[in-house]
Every structure is written in C-alpha cells, then in structure tokens.
Enzyme design. Structure first.
Site, PDB file in Angstrom:
ATOM      1  N   ASP A 114       0.880  -1.169   0.000  1.00 48.50           N
ATOM      2  CA  ASP A 114       0.000   0.000   0.000  1.00 48.50           C
ATOM      3  C   ASP A 114       0.915   1.215   0.000  1.00 48.50           C
ATOM      4  O   ASP A 114       1.523   1.541   1.012  1.00 48.50           O
ATOM      5  CB  ASP A 114      -0.891  -0.038   1.244  1.00 48.50           C
ATOM      6  CG  ASP A 114      -1.666   1.270   1.444  1.00 48.50           C
ATOM      7  OD1 ASP A 114      -1.660   2.121   0.526  1.00 48.50           O
ATOM      8  OD2 ASP A 114      -2.275   1.422   2.522  1.00 48.50           O
TER       9      ASP A 114
ATOM     10  N   LYS B  50       2.795  11.589  -3.579  1.00 47.62           N
ATOM     11  CA  LYS B  50       1.771  10.834  -4.313  1.00 47.62           C
ATOM     12  C   LYS B  50       0.702  11.768  -4.873  1.00 47.62           C
ATOM     13  O   LYS B  50       0.033  11.447  -5.853  1.00 47.62           O
ATOM     14  CB  LYS B  50       1.134   9.821  -3.357  1.00 47.62           C
ATOM     15  CG  LYS B  50       0.078   8.921  -3.958  1.00 47.62           C
ATOM     16  CD  LYS B  50      -0.348   7.890  -2.933  1.00 47.62           C
ATOM     17  CE  LYS B  50      -1.585   7.115  -3.337  1.00 47.62           C
ATOM     18  NZ  LYS B  50      -1.994   6.184  -2.271  1.00 47.62           N
TER      19      LYS B  50
ATOM     20  N   GLU C 249      -7.230   0.789  -4.077  1.00 42.52           N
ATOM     21  CA  GLU C 249      -7.161   0.681  -2.619  1.00 42.52           C
ATOM     22  C   GLU C 249      -8.474   0.219  -1.976  1.00 42.52           C
ATOM     23  O   GLU C 249      -8.460  -0.720  -1.167  1.00 42.52           O
ATOM     24  CB  GLU C 249      -6.680   2.019  -2.034  1.00 42.52           C
ATOM     25  CG  GLU C 249      -5.187   2.207  -2.287  1.00 42.52           C
ATOM     26  CD  GLU C 249      -4.706   3.641  -2.176  1.00 42.52           C
ATOM     27  OE1 GLU C 249      -5.451   4.496  -1.655  1.00 42.52           O
ATOM     28  OE2 GLU C 249      -3.577   3.920  -2.628  1.00 42.52           O
TER      29      GLU C 249
ATOM     30  N   ASP D 177     -12.932   5.101   1.984  1.00 44.55           N
ATOM     31  CA  ASP D 177     -11.486   5.139   2.223  1.00 44.55           C
ATOM     32  C   ASP D 177     -11.001   6.584   2.234  1.00 44.55           C
ATOM     33  O   ASP D 177     -10.859   7.215   1.186  1.00 44.55           O
ATOM     34  CB  ASP D 177     -10.776   4.328   1.124  1.00 44.55           C
ATOM     35  CG  ASP D 177      -9.251   4.318   1.288  1.00 44.55           C
ATOM     36  OD1 ASP D 177      -8.733   4.979   2.205  1.00 44.55           O
ATOM     37  OD2 ASP D 177      -8.582   3.640   0.478  1.00 44.55           O
TER      38      ASP D 177
HETATM   39  N1  LIG Z   1      -6.549   8.975  14.957  1.00 42.21           N
HETATM   40  C1  LIG Z   1      -6.635   9.721  13.850  1.00 42.21           C
HETATM   41  N2  LIG Z   1      -7.582  10.668  13.743  1.00 42.21           N
HETATM   42  C2  LIG Z   1      -7.677  11.424  12.644  1.00 42.21           C
HETATM   43  N3  LIG Z   1      -6.856  11.311  11.604  1.00 42.21           N
HETATM   44  C3  LIG Z   1      -5.886  10.384  11.659  1.00 42.21           C
HETATM   45  C4  LIG Z   1      -5.733   9.544  12.768  1.00 42.21           C
HETATM   46  N4  LIG Z   1      -4.690   8.725  12.546  1.00 42.21           N
HETATM   47  C5  LIG Z   1      -4.220   9.039  11.320  1.00 42.21           C
HETATM   48  N5  LIG Z   1      -4.938  10.042  10.800  1.00 42.21           N
HETATM   49  C6  LIG Z   1      -4.739  10.691   9.517  1.00 42.21           C
HETATM   50  O1  LIG Z   1      -4.859   9.751   8.466  1.00 42.21           O
HETATM   51  C7  LIG Z   1      -4.018  10.144   7.392  1.00 42.21           C
HETATM   52  C8  LIG Z   1      -3.180   9.003   6.975  1.00 42.21           C
HETATM   53  O2  LIG Z   1      -4.006   7.955   6.671  1.00 42.21           O
HETATM   54  P1  LIG Z   1      -3.458   6.734   5.863  1.00 42.21           P
HETATM   55  O3  LIG Z   1      -2.186   6.269   6.421  1.00 42.21           O
HETATM   56  O4  LIG Z   1      -4.571   5.764   5.751  1.00 42.21           O
HETATM   57  O5  LIG Z   1      -3.255   7.434   4.483  1.00 42.21           O
HETATM   58  P2  LIG Z   1      -2.376   6.965   3.282  1.00 42.21           P
HETATM   59  O6  LIG Z   1      -2.673   5.574   3.012  1.00 42.21           O
HETATM   60  O7  LIG Z   1      -0.975   7.339   3.537  1.00 42.21           O
HETATM   61  O8  LIG Z   1      -2.907   7.905   2.153  1.00 42.21           O
HETATM   62  P3  LIG Z   1      -3.751   7.596   0.854  1.00 42.21           P
HETATM   63  O9  LIG Z   1      -4.437   6.322   1.068  1.00 42.21           O
HETATM   64  O10 LIG Z   1      -4.675   8.751   0.763  1.00 42.21           O
HETATM   65  O11 LIG Z   1      -2.779   7.613  -0.223  1.00 42.21           O
HETATM   66  C9  LIG Z   1      -3.175  11.264   7.846  1.00 42.21           C
HETATM   67  O12 LIG Z   1      -3.682  12.468   7.333  1.00 42.21           O
HETATM   68  C10 LIG Z   1      -3.330  11.200   9.349  1.00 42.21           C
HETATM   69  O13 LIG Z   1      -3.216  12.484   9.915  1.00 42.21           O
HETATM   70 MG   LIG Z   2      -4.287   4.601   1.998  1.00 44.04          MG
END
Ligand SMILES: Nc1ncnc2c1ncn2[C@@H]1O[C@H](COP(=O)(O)OP(=O)(O)OP(=O)(O)O)[C@@H](O)[C@H]1O
Ligand SMILES: [Mg+2]
Lengths: 524, 460
Positions: free
Chosen positions: A8, A70, A171, A194
């Site tokens: 991912d 990204k 995803e 998502d």
């Molecule tokens: N407990 C929480 N409450 C609110 N937001 C959160 C929490 N934990 C993580 N996040 C937010 O979630 C986001 C990251 O999520 P995630 O890791 O699923 O995204 P990603 O997979 O990197 O991005 P994408 O899927 O959009 O490419 C960040 O913006 C982070 O600040």
């Molecule tokens: Mg993601």
C-alpha cells in the site's frame, strides 16, 4: 518461486504485507512499526533517508524532505493540483522535460516516480529482511480514482524499484478483498469508505462465492487527511497573526513545525475533546522570540472540517446512484484510511446509512493485506478469490468542436475493449489525429488528456471513405492502450499512449541505473 | 481483428498424415474416408475444401477433429500462436432459432473424450460447423474439458444472451448473478495468470467479454426488455419469450427488497446502438461488394466484403462469400503483380521486380517457380539474402527431390558466404541429378576458391 508482496503505497504512510501459509500478515519494519512514513530526504552529507529516518529530521531539513509526493504523481506541472501543492510544501517543485513536476533536492531533481520508487524499495527491503529472501514481485495499490497517467507512473516506480508489478489494484477494492477473505460464503453488498492522507475513494462491491464484483466507484484524488491538517494550520496561522502580528507562512521551518503539530492535534482530537498546541520559539518578533501556545477543541476542528466531510458524503451518494442502490441496501460499511478515525466522519457515515460501520478491520493495514491477497489469488490456483473490478473514469476521444465522445463509460468491468471506426474529413487526407481523453465531461478540455497520436499512411481517397478502426483497451490494471487498423489495407498500427507527464523507457532505465547504486543486496 | 489474416495463413497450410500413423485403424464414414484419402501432404487445407463431394464446412470440422486427435498434422509452423487452423470461410451457424440443434451439437463435443476415435458421421449434421477454433492441446495449462468448453462457447458467441450465461430466458437477477459469478470464476483471464494458454488466449478473452456483456445487458431492465422483444421477433413461432422483470419475480427468496434502479444504463444503450449501426453498415458494404463481384471487379469486391466482416464479424454469410471473393481477388492481385514484375524486368528495374515478386508470393502460396524466380533475382542483383534463403528453402521443402531447387539454395548460401551449407546443397543436387555438369563445375569452384574468411563463415 519467491514470494509476492502487497504494498500500500500511501500518501502519508506505506505498508507491506504478504500471505504466509494462507494467512495474510502485515510486515513490521526494523523499528517495529507496521507502517512507514512515505517520506524521503536528502541529508546535508548527501545521504538518502527514507521513512521514519526522513520524518525525524524533516523539521531541520524541511526543504530537502519530500512528503505526500503521491499527490503529484502522474500529474502535469501545469495542473491546478500541482500549483496548489507547490504553494504549501517546503520543497521546490520544478517542471521536468515532459511537463511533469519534479522535486528539487539539493542539486538534484527527482521525478515523482523516482520518489515513489525509493519508498517502494524501502518497503521491499523491509519485506526482504523480515522474510529473509529476495523479493522481485509485488502487487501495488493506487487510489481507485487514479487515471491512466497516475497508474502508469506508479507502475514505472515499481520497475525503478526493481519490482515486477504483477498488478495495480485499487485501494478500496483491496480493502474489500481483505474483508471478504475468510468470508467466502457470505453474499453481501459492501461499501468501502477510504479516507487516507491524500485521497478519498468510495467503492461498492457485491460479494459471493469468493467473487468480488465492483459495482461502482467514485472519489477524489485530491482530498484527504492532509487537507484537514492544512485547514488547521491555516487556522493556527491566522490566530497567531491576529495575536502577534507575524505571518508564519514565509518561514519553511515554522510551517513544517505547524504542520506536524496540527496533524498531531488532529489525531489527538479523535480521542480527546480538546488538546494543546505548543510551539515555543516559533518566530522572532522585534523584541525577541515568540511562542505559539493554544488550546484546540474538537468542536473547532469539526467546524473547520465540516465542509470536507460533507463533500465526502456527496461522493458516497454519487457512488450509490451509479450502482443503482439505496443506502439501506448496503449490508456493511467498511471504513479505511487513518482519517476515517475522526469521530465526525464516523458519525456522518452512521447517520447516512442508519447503521454503525464495520469494526473488524485495521484501517491502516487492510489495504496492504488486500494487495497481498490479490497476489496470492493470481498465483495460487487453490485461492478461490476473484476480483471483478471496473474502470473509475470514462474513456473518450476528442471530436470536432472540442467535444469528447465517450467510448468506454466509467464503472465498466475490466478488462474491456471497444473498437470504433474513424474516417477522414478531407479529400486525400492521409493522417488523422486522435486525442484520448479520460474523464466525465462532454467538453474535451475538462478531461485529462492521456495522449494524442497520429494515424498516418491512410490511403488517399475521398473524404469519409477510408475506414480506420481504433480499438481501446483497458487492462485489469486500469491502464489504457490503443491500437489502430486501416480496414481497407488491413495495416495495423500500434500506438503507445504516452501520457503527458510519464517517463519514457529510456528515462526509466537511466533512473534504474542511477538508483542501483543505492540498492542493498539481500543474499538469497 | 488480425483474425482474417491469420485464418488466411492457416488456410494455406497443408495437412498431412504423420509418419508412422496408421489411419486404417480408425472407423470412418465413406465421406470421411474419401476426405482422408485426399490428404497427401501437398494439397492445402483451402484446396481440400474445394475438392467437392464433401461440404467445405464438413471438411473444416473433420480436419479440426483429426488435428486435435493427432490423426493429421499441419506442415510448417503449425504452432504459431493464435493462428487457428481454420480457413477463411468460417461457416458459422446462421443465427437460427435452432437452439436445440446447437445445444445437441455442443453436448456431443463435451461428452466426447479427447482421444476417442472419430466416429461422428460427416454428412447428416445440418447446422454447419463452428467458427475459428484452436485444436485441443493437452500440453497447455488449461484442462481439456475447459478447452472444449471454450471451443464450444467461442462457437456460440452470437447465441442469445441467456444461453451464454446458461440460464433460462426468464432468470431473475439473483440467478443471473450466480451464473455470472460462476462463469467468471471459470473464464476470467486472472484465473489463468501467467499460464500457458497458447491459441486459447484470445478465445478466453473473447468469451469472458461476452459473458460480461450478457450479464450487464440482462441486468439492465431496459436493455433486457429490448433483447426479449427482438428474440421474440426472431423466434419462428412468433411466440413471445416470457419476460419477467426481476422485481416481479415471484417466490419469497427471489424478489429483492425493492426494485433496483437500472444499473449503468448509459453503457448499454450506447453499445446496442453501436452494434446496430455496425450491422447496417456491414450490410451495405457487403451488398456493394457483391455487386462488384458480379461485375468481376474482384479487388473492390474483396475490399467490400472484408469491411463488412470487420463491422459484423459473426455474420456467417459474409464469411462464406469471402472465401470465393478473396480467391478471385488474390488471383487478380497476383496477375497484376506478375505483370508489374515483368515490366520492371524489361526496364531492368530489379528492385521493383523483386518487390513485385515478393508481394505476389502470399497470393500464390506454394508456387515453386515463383519462389525460385524471386530467390534467383535476389542473388543476382544483390538483394536481401536472408529473404532469398527463405524462399529457396521453401521451394526445396515443397519439392525436395528436385535438383534445381537444391542448386539454387546452394547458390544463395554461396552468395551469403556460407560455404559449407552451399557445398551440402550442391552435393545434394548432384546426387539427385548426377549428370549435371554445371553443378559439378560449381562444386569444384567452391572447393578451390574458398578463402579462409569464407570458410569461417561457413562453419558458423
Ligand atoms: N486517529 C486519527 N484521527 C484522525 N486522523 C488520523 C488519525 N490517525 C491518522 N490520521 C490521519 O490519516 C491520514 C493518513 O491515513 P493513511 O495512512 O490511511 O493514508 P495513506 O494511506 O498514507 O494515504 P492515501 O491512502 O490517501 O494515499 C493522515 O492524514 C493522518 O493524519
Ligand atoms: Mg491509503
């Protein structure tokens, strides 16, 4: 045969998983974390830092630390998204020779695919270390709403990272696969919501007998947790400006500290109703150092974010209507992505569907797990899971008068092929130009131009007489290819739709050669 | 859509009886026996269809079966990927209401164990043969029953949609979905990721696309209503096919909680409309083509019919006509090109002559004299020697016992500096024709005047 991993590749965090003895497992990195920040930095001494190491030094080395790239991949430098990003991020974005955005770190420019490759290579390394064997193949996930250029660039990144990309999957679909794994007999209609760091996707799937059929998908590739952070940062800046009379926007290091603090506060507010943001020595005024110290409440955050959350719910509605379903026909709602932990999001979703979302999956890991499951499903004959995914965007061609004629509608099951016969508009015309567009608008300009090509060598004839059949294919990766055939001569022309902003094969090879210097070999 | 060309190539192939095979152990009908007796390793598939006494489509069916069973093999490059061993006029059952016969036919195929002797009679089958289908091949990563299923389904792509899905005409949405999922698990290309599918790759993709199309159209009430209307119109008794909208389906578990909104309707209307347009266009093109045919304008006729097939690939009538039209067109093209070549030779424009020969070759498959002329000209004028070798080789393969052929091949090798090969061929020529003094002289010259450099080349 060596094992195939699922990656991912997230905007903020990346995660890698593998199916081990029939069980999907998420692979922790050396620090023990199951996700790795999608960050890359060039340190002063020229050292390359990835993941947690890059994140740790981000504040002191803000202009040489790349995050959230990204959001730029597969986009054109000219696009609104790139412009918006370049206003906010502390690293320099320049225009590459193909009209693609590139990151300038130190003296070197990096393409988006290259940055993605560096992160993929790190994930590969994490997996190799854990499994103790060389990894050569992967399934990589992308937001469902990625267009052809974005998918192509992600695939290129895999190549640069020394990975053969078996499949690019969406995803939310991956999340559904992970949900459906071990529930093969369930006949359910599920909706995946998502909301990650940089993108938002909704997909609706029908499951039964191990088959997952995507009915519809909708989303926004430029909406995610980062936007929540940005709103909060702006709020803090405005407050500071009002009380101290200092604009923090001009200071890259202050901005980076603010961004980190805002994200932390945002996450805290998912559990607590208020939190403190404390940034001593954030600036210097005429009379000495200034500190930022404020209380932020959940209420404030929710007020700031209400619009964005509403926007996501509008997209959910659109997806439902594409699928021809009403909210109560959804059996399960699966929340994916870190930002879906926000209580406001959960409330809105529960309200909309009249039921609580499913609690069984880990929103940070489920996508990587799904990717690993898909890898297994492709390679293992006994794995009886089959994915029937769709194309998220309509495919069309530019026609006379600046219009777009759709040839493949969005939400068409993949793989798909449609052929169309074209003719000339002038006497003795021997070439026609075909512009391939992706998007929903009837106006050519408003869609993404995937590429244009010229079909030449048409026999001379009166206008309207020659018949050129052009076939449009979208494969199971969601990647488009086009071929053409002059029906009167039977001559074929194969056409590569080289999307503006993607790399040529030569360039990819050059980057591979360059990056090989940094490859760490794992003994078989 | 390269298909037409590939089929041409297949039609030009020559079936033969493998060495050591004893066809007399088979039990054949007299018609089959007759056909078998015509297989002499020289007569091409295309010609076999013309021999009379056996209908062309029966020739196809028989040959395909024998091919699958190893009773016959194709000379030269039979394994070339997708090239279906199947000639041009793919006689396909006209979209007849005779669904019963079709089904019976398919059952016969399914039940037949792969290695069984060909006992099925030739003549009585009324509903003609299948379209282009690959031969069964146990060496592929595709179970034989599935190969048979694919062959069968490929032949029935134009069957009514519910038959494609294997459900009754009045199947409800749930039954449709179940069938669709089941078939997807069997035929989705992902199920055969990285598998060796050989010539079945394309049929698999085509079949899967058809399954998707059938499912999508039948799941859409508007499209389905239209399909049912047209089916009813086509049915000979004129009786309407039961049209049960899924919301009205009776039974407690059949009816969904509420009628669904039409799913992705825009897709279907577009597809339907495009299909209709293409069919009409095909008809016009075909008619124009046949008019040209009547007027003996062969090239124009072939162009028209070819276009018609491109627009309406499953129309059996077009394909049937195409064989004749194309043969005429080929003859015509070859004549024209040969005239061109002679003219060019008169003008000493050798490259142009060579080009014309080269272009004429595909229209005159197996024409040994033409092959030799082309090869000779290439050697004499310093043309492409690789190409010359191919031609000379083909000529030798066609007439292995002709001294001149070997001599020519020897000359080509010599020109290319492959002395050892050249000597071998010339020696062969001398064996076949011991009195040939010219060859003897050439051989002598070859042994005497070989420079060390050439020798090296010859060794390679
Ligand atoms: N407990 C929480 N409450 C609110 N937001 C959160 C929490 N934990 C993580 N996040 C937010 O979630 C986001 C990251 O999520 P995630 O890791 O699923 O995204 P990603 O997979 O990197 O991005 P994408 O899927 O959009 O490419 C960040 O913006 C982070 O600040
Ligand atoms: Mg993601």
């Amino acid at each position: 045969m060596s094992r195939v991993i699922g990656i991912d590749l997230g905007t903020t965090n990346s995660c890698v998983a593998v199916v081990d003895n029939g069980q999907p497992v998420v692979i922790p990195n050396t620090g023990g974390y199951k996700t790795t920040p999608s960050m890359f930095a060039l340190a002063d001494d020229g050292k390359r830092l990835v993941g947690h190491l890059a994140k740790r030094q981000a504040i002191t080395n803000a202009s040489n630390t790349v995050y959230a790239s990204k959001r730029l991949i597969g986009r054109r430098f000219e696009s609104a998204e790139v412009r918006r990003a370049s206003e906010l991020c502390p690293y320099a974005i320049t225009e590459g020779p193909n009209g693609d955005p590139r990151m300038l770190l130190g003296e070197k420019t990096f393409t988006c695919a290259e940055i993605a490759a560096i992160i993929l290579r790190e994930m590969k390394r994490v997996a190799q270390e854990y499994l103790g064997e060389a990894i050569r193949e992967a399934v990589i996930t992308v937001p469902a709403h990625f267009n052809d250029a974005q998918r192509q660039s992600t695939k290129d990144a895999g190549k640069i990272a020394g990975l053969e990309v078996l499949r690019i999957i969406n995803e939310p679909t991956a999340a559904a696969l992970a949900y459906g794994f071990g529930r093969k007999n369930a006949e359910e209609t599920v909706l995946v919501y998502d909301l990650g760091g940089g993108t938002f996707d909704v997909s609706i799937l029908e499951m039964g007998e191990g088959v997952l059929e995507v009915l519809a998908t909708a989303g926004d590739t430029f909406l995610g947790g980062e936007d929540f952070d940005r709103l909060l940062v702006n709020h803090l800046i405005e407050q500071f400006e009002a009380s101290e009379g200092i604009d923090l926007r001009a200071e890259p290091m202050a901005l980076q500290r603010l961004k980190d603090a805002a994200e932390k506060a945002k996450c805290d507010l998912s559990g607590a109703t208020q939190t403190e943001v404390n940034l001593p020595f954030i600036a210097t005024g005429g009379d000495g150092p200034r500190h930022l110290s404020v209380i932020v409440t959940r209420e404030i955050l929710e007020r700031l974010a209400a619009d964005i959350v509403d926007r996501t719910m509008t997209t959910v509605g659109l997806c439902l209507s594409d699928a021809g379903l009403s909210p109560d026909q959804i059996d399960q709602v699966i929340l994916v992505g870190g930002q879906s932990r926000m209580p406001l999001v959960q409330e809105r979703v529960a309200e909309f569907f009249g039921k609580r979302p499913h609690k069984g999956v880990n929103p940070d890991e489920v996508v990587a797990i799904g990717a690993a499951i898909q890898a297994e499903a492709l390679l293992d004959e006994d794995q009886n899971m089959l994915l029937l995914d769709v194309t998220p965007l309509s495919l069309g061609i530019g026609t006379y008068g600046g219009h777009s004629a759709k040839l493949i509608e969005r939400n068409t099951t993949l793989p798909v092929r449609r052929a169309h016969v074209f003719t000339t508009t002038r006497d003795n015309q021997t070439a026609v130009k075909i512009r391939v567009l992706q998007g929903e608008s009837d106006i050519a300009e408003e869609n993404d131009l995937l590429g244009e090509f010229i079909l030449s060598g048409i026999r001379e004839a009166r206008k309207g007489e020659p018949e050129v059949e052009v076939s449009f294919d979208i494969d199971t990766n969601g990647i488009v290819s086009v071929s053409a055939r002059d029906l009167s001569t039977g001559r074929e022309q194969s056409i590569t739709v080289n999307a503006t902003g993607t790399l040529s094969d030569d360039e990819i090879q050059r980057i591979i050669d360059e990056n090989d210097l940094y490859e760490i070999q794992v003994k078989d | 859509m390269v298909l037409a060309r590939q089929r041409d190539a297949a039609a030009a192939r020559v079936p033969r009886i493998p060495e050591g095979a004893d066809p007399t152990t088979l039990s054949l009908t007299p018609a089959e026996g007759y056909l078998l007796s015509r297989i002499d390793g020289r007569t091409s598939w295309r010609d076999l269809r013309q021999i009379g006494g056996v209908r062309p489509e029966d020739v196809d069916r028989c040959l395909e079966r024998w091919l699958a069973e190893g009773v016959v093999e194709l000379a030269a490059g039979t394994d070339s990927g997708q090239a279906a061993p199947r000639p041009t006029a793919g006689a396909e059952p006209p979209r007849s209401p005779a669904a019963g016969t079709e089904r019976a036919e398919s059952e016969r195929i399914e039940n037949r164990p792969p290695a069984a002797p060909p006992t099925a009679p030739l003549a009585p089958a009324p509903a003609a043969a299948q379209p282009a289908s690959p031969a069964l091949d146990p060496g592929l990563d595709l179970p034989l029953p599935l190969q048979e299923k694919l062959i069968d389904l490929s032949a029935r792509l134009e069957a009514p949609y519910h038959e494609i899905l294997g459900v009754p005409a009045d199947a409800d949405r749930k039954a449709l979905k179940r069938a669709y999922f089941g078939l997807s698990r069997e035929f989705h290309p992902d199920r055969y990721f990285r598998k060796q599918l050989g010539p079945f790759q394309t049929p698999l993709e085509r079949v899967f696309r058809k399954i998707v199309e059938a499912y999508e159209l039948l799941s859409d009430p508007t499209a389905r209503a239209e399909i049912e209307r047209s089916l009813a119109a086509a049915s000979p008794q004129g009786e309407p096919v039961a049209a049960v909208p899924d919301s009205a389906a009776a039974g407690p578990e059949a009816a969904p909680a509420r009628p669904r909104a039409p799913r992705r309707p825009h897709v279907f209307t577009l597809a339907e409309r495009m299909r209709k347009e293409r069919k009409q266009r095909a008809k016009r093109l075909f008619e124009a083509g046949m008019a040209a045919f009547a007027a003996e304008r062969w090239l124009e006729a072939a162009g028209g019919v070819r276009l018609a097939i491109a627009f309406d690939p499953w129309n059996a009538v077009y394909k049937e006509q195409f064989a004749d039209v194309q043969r005429k067109a080929h003859e015509e093209s070859a004549r024209k090109l040969m005239r061109e070549a002679e003219n060019a030779l008169d003008l000493r424009d050798y490259p142009a002559a060579l080009r014309a020969f080269e272009e004429a070759l595909p229209y005159r498959p197996g024409d040994v004299a033409l092959l030799r002329r082309a090869a000779q000209l290439a050697v004499q004028t310093g043309g492409d020697l690789h190409q010359a070798k191919e031609w000379a080789l083909e000529a030798v393969e066609l007439e292995p016992n002709d001294a001149e052929g070997h001599r020519l091949l020897g000359q080509v090798y010599q020109a290319a500096g492959l002395t050892a090969n050249a000597r071998r061929e010339l020696e062969l020529a001398l064996q076949l024709d011991p009195g040939n003094v010219e060859v003897r002289a050439e051989l002598r010259e070859l042994s005497g005047g070989s420079s060390p450099l050439r020798w090296l080349g010859g060794k390679r």
